[in-house]
Scaffold this active site. Structure first.
Site, PDB file in Angstrom:
ATOM      1  N   ASP A   1     -10.643 -24.936 -33.258  1.00 24.27           N
ATOM      2  CA  ASP A   1     -11.832 -24.184 -33.656  1.00 24.27           C
ATOM      3  C   ASP A   1     -12.049 -23.040 -32.678  1.00 24.27           C
ATOM      4  O   ASP A   1     -12.384 -23.247 -31.507  1.00 24.27           O
ATOM      5  CB  ASP A   1     -13.045 -25.126 -33.672  1.00 24.27           C
ATOM      6  CG  ASP A   1     -14.265 -24.441 -34.254  1.00 24.27           C
ATOM      7  OD1 ASP A   1     -14.821 -24.959 -35.242  1.00 24.27           O
ATOM      8  OD2 ASP A   1     -14.669 -23.365 -33.737  1.00 24.27           O
TER       9      ASP A   1
ATOM     10  N   ASP B   1     -15.624 -22.728 -31.012  1.00 22.71           N
ATOM     11  CA  ASP B   1     -15.873 -23.785 -30.024  1.00 22.71           C
ATOM     12  C   ASP B   1     -15.052 -23.565 -28.759  1.00 22.71           C
ATOM     13  O   ASP B   1     -15.548 -23.763 -27.641  1.00 22.71           O
ATOM     14  CB  ASP B   1     -15.547 -25.158 -30.616  1.00 22.71           C
ATOM     15  CG  ASP B   1     -16.633 -25.635 -31.575  1.00 22.71           C
ATOM     16  OD1 ASP B   1     -17.727 -25.058 -31.558  1.00 22.71           O
ATOM     17  OD2 ASP B   1     -16.374 -26.587 -32.336  1.00 22.71           O
TER      18      ASP B   1
ATOM     19  N   THR C   1     -18.089 -27.527 -48.019  1.00 22.29           N
ATOM     20  CA  THR C   1     -17.486 -26.733 -49.112  1.00 22.29           C
ATOM     21  C   THR C   1     -16.426 -25.759 -48.607  1.00 22.29           C
ATOM     22  O   THR C   1     -15.655 -25.232 -49.403  1.00 22.29           O
ATOM     23  CB  THR C   1     -18.570 -25.903 -49.807  1.00 22.29           C
ATOM     24  OG1 THR C   1     -19.097 -24.960 -48.838  1.00 22.29           O
ATOM     25  CG2 THR C   1     -19.722 -26.764 -50.299  1.00 22.29           C
TER      26      THR C   1
ATOM     27  N   ARG D   1     -18.745 -21.099 -41.841  1.00 25.18           N
ATOM     28  CA  ARG D   1     -18.088 -21.813 -42.924  1.00 25.18           C
ATOM     29  C   ARG D   1     -18.780 -23.142 -43.103  1.00 25.18           C
ATOM     30  O   ARG D   1     -18.834 -23.941 -42.179  1.00 25.18           O
ATOM     31  CB  ARG D   1     -16.638 -22.056 -42.491  1.00 25.18           C
ATOM     32  CG  ARG D   1     -15.651 -21.806 -43.550  1.00 25.18           C
ATOM     33  CD  ARG D   1     -14.259 -21.773 -43.020  1.00 25.18           C
ATOM     34  NE  ARG D   1     -13.832 -22.927 -42.253  1.00 25.18           N
ATOM     35  CZ  ARG D   1     -12.606 -23.424 -42.305  1.00 25.18           C
ATOM     36  NH1 ARG D   1     -11.712 -22.870 -43.085  1.00 25.18           N
ATOM     37  NH2 ARG D   1     -12.252 -24.436 -41.558  1.00 25.18           N
TER      38      ARG D   1
HETATM   39  C1  PRP Z   1     -14.235 -19.607 -38.181  1.00 22.95           C
HETATM   40  C2  PRP Z   1     -13.455 -18.346 -37.848  1.00 22.95           C
HETATM   41  C3  PRP Z   1     -13.579 -17.558 -39.133  1.00 22.95           C
HETATM   42  C4  PRP Z   1     -13.576 -18.637 -40.171  1.00 22.95           C
HETATM   43  C5  PRP Z   1     -12.228 -18.679 -40.823  1.00 22.95           C
HETATM   44  O1  PRP Z   1     -15.576 -19.409 -38.057  1.00 22.95           O
HETATM   45  O2  PRP Z   1     -13.917 -17.657 -36.730  1.00 22.95           O
HETATM   46  O3  PRP Z   1     -14.746 -16.776 -39.220  1.00 22.95           O
HETATM   47  O4  PRP Z   1     -13.824 -19.879 -39.506  1.00 22.95           O
HETATM   48  O5  PRP Z   1     -12.190 -19.578 -41.863  1.00 22.95           O
HETATM   49  P1  PRP Z   1     -12.046 -19.131 -43.379  1.00 22.95           P
HETATM   50  O6  PRP Z   1     -10.938 -18.119 -43.449  1.00 22.95           O
HETATM   51  O7  PRP Z   1     -11.679 -20.418 -44.065  1.00 22.95           O
HETATM   52  O8  PRP Z   1     -13.358 -18.589 -43.866  1.00 22.95           O
HETATM   53  P2  PRP Z   1     -16.672 -20.582 -38.229  1.00 22.95           P
HETATM   54  O9  PRP Z   1     -17.091 -20.662 -39.668  1.00 22.95           O
HETATM   55  O10 PRP Z   1     -16.130 -21.835 -37.617  1.00 22.95           O
HETATM   56  O11 PRP Z   1     -17.924 -20.037 -37.461  1.00 22.95           O
HETATM   57  P3  PRP Z   1     -18.116 -19.733 -35.887  1.00 22.95           P
HETATM   58  O12 PRP Z   1     -17.254 -18.521 -35.564  1.00 22.95           O
HETATM   59  O13 PRP Z   1     -19.558 -19.437 -35.796  1.00 22.95           O
HETATM   60  O14 PRP Z   1     -17.686 -20.941 -35.110  1.00 22.95           O
HETATM   61  N1  URA Z   2     -11.693 -21.691 -38.202  1.00 28.11           N
HETATM   62  C1  URA Z   2     -11.220 -21.982 -36.971  1.00 28.11           C
HETATM   63  O1  URA Z   2     -11.888 -21.717 -35.964  1.00 28.11           O
HETATM   64  N2  URA Z   2     -10.019 -22.568 -36.879  1.00 28.11           N
HETATM   65  C2  URA Z   2      -9.263 -22.843 -37.958  1.00 28.11           C
HETATM   66  O2  URA Z   2      -8.141 -23.363 -37.791  1.00 28.11           O
HETATM   67  C3  URA Z   2      -9.771 -22.533 -39.229  1.00 28.11           C
HETATM   68  C4  URA Z   2     -10.993 -21.948 -39.323  1.00 28.11           C
END
Ligand code: PRP
Ligand code: URA
Length: 209
Positions: free
Chosen positions: A200, A203, A108, A104
């Site tokens: 997160d 993380d 944006t 994400r």
């Molecule tokens: C997080 C999570 C989802 C997304 C959800 O991933 O694991 O994939 O955010 O958010 P959304 O519904 O608003 O799209 P992130 O983009 O943080 O990537 P990562 O898993 O690599 O940390």
């Molecule tokens: N992605 C995450 O990992 N946590 C949230 O709360 C939203 C998006």
């Protein structure tokens, strides 16, 4: 319209509480996500079709049940979806696993796809897309569109925690997709984090920041 199921099994809910807690460290977080994913998969697969076959037990011939119907494919959304794969594979070891890499954009909040690798026969499989978080819904929505573009016909979405906004996006964009959650939370904050959520997910699973 796709259905939204909140799996309120006491074990799922108990473990989710510890997943949410700020004081839960990476090792325990990872173990709990793995366990809850398995428990959720147990509930989600409740309606898988079975057929009767004849077997020999050490005592006699017997009719016994075995899984039939479509084979299963798991599609974790990278990175955080990876934390749920092993817990499900312990129950469904023959499932094939595809990967969709999305992150994400922090400005944006729109998803950016950077990787996709899927089993060659996805159109014949019942796919379970897995991601701990369904926040704005952008990532899951894009992942499901990507799968459909490549021929997937039968898709379920499994997340630990969702915001109402994300659920609406999936309902509107993919009315054929049933959504399975451990919790439907209250809202998103101004940075797109789920409230109360768990922070997160990527993380916390991988110990990054
Ligand atoms: C997080 C999570 C989802 C997304 C959800 O991933 O694991 O994939 O955010 O958010 P959304 O519904 O608003 O799209 P992130 O983009 O943080 O990537 P990562 O898993 O690599 O940390
Ligand atoms: N992605 C995450 O990992 N946590 C949230 O709360 C939203 C998006």
């Amino acid at each position: 319209m796709g259905n939204v199921y909140v799996l309120d099994h006491p074990l799922i809910q108990h473990k989710l509480t510890y997943i949410r807690k700020k004081s839960t460290g990476t090792k325990e977080f990872r173990e709990l996500v793995d366990e809850v994913a398995g428990l959720m998969a147990f509930e989600i697969t409740r309606d898988l079709p079975v057929e009767e076959i004849t077997i020999d037990t050490p005592v006699t011939k017997a009719k016994a049940k075995t899984l039939s119907g479509k084979k299963i494919g798991l599609v974790p959304i990278l990175r955080a979806g990876l934390g749920m794969v092993d817990g499900i594979l312990r129950l469904i070891p023959a499932a094939k696993v595809g990967h969709v890499g999305l992150y994400r954009d922090p400005e944006t909040l729109k998803p950016v796809e950077y990787y996709i690798k899927l089993p060659s026969d996805i159109e014949e499989r019942e796919l379970i897309v897995i991601d701990p978080m369904l926040a704005t819904g952008g990532s899951a929505n894009d992942a499901i569109h990507s799968l459909k573009k490549r021929g997937a016909k039968n898709i379920k979405l499994m997340c630990l925690i969702a915001a109402p906004e994300g659920v609406e996006v999936i309902k509107n964009e993919h009315p054929d997709v049933d959504v399975y959650l451990a919790s439907l939370d209250e809202k998103l904050d101004e940075k797109g984090y789920i409230v109360p959520g768990l922070g997160d997910a990527g993380d916390r699973l991988f110990g990054t920041k």
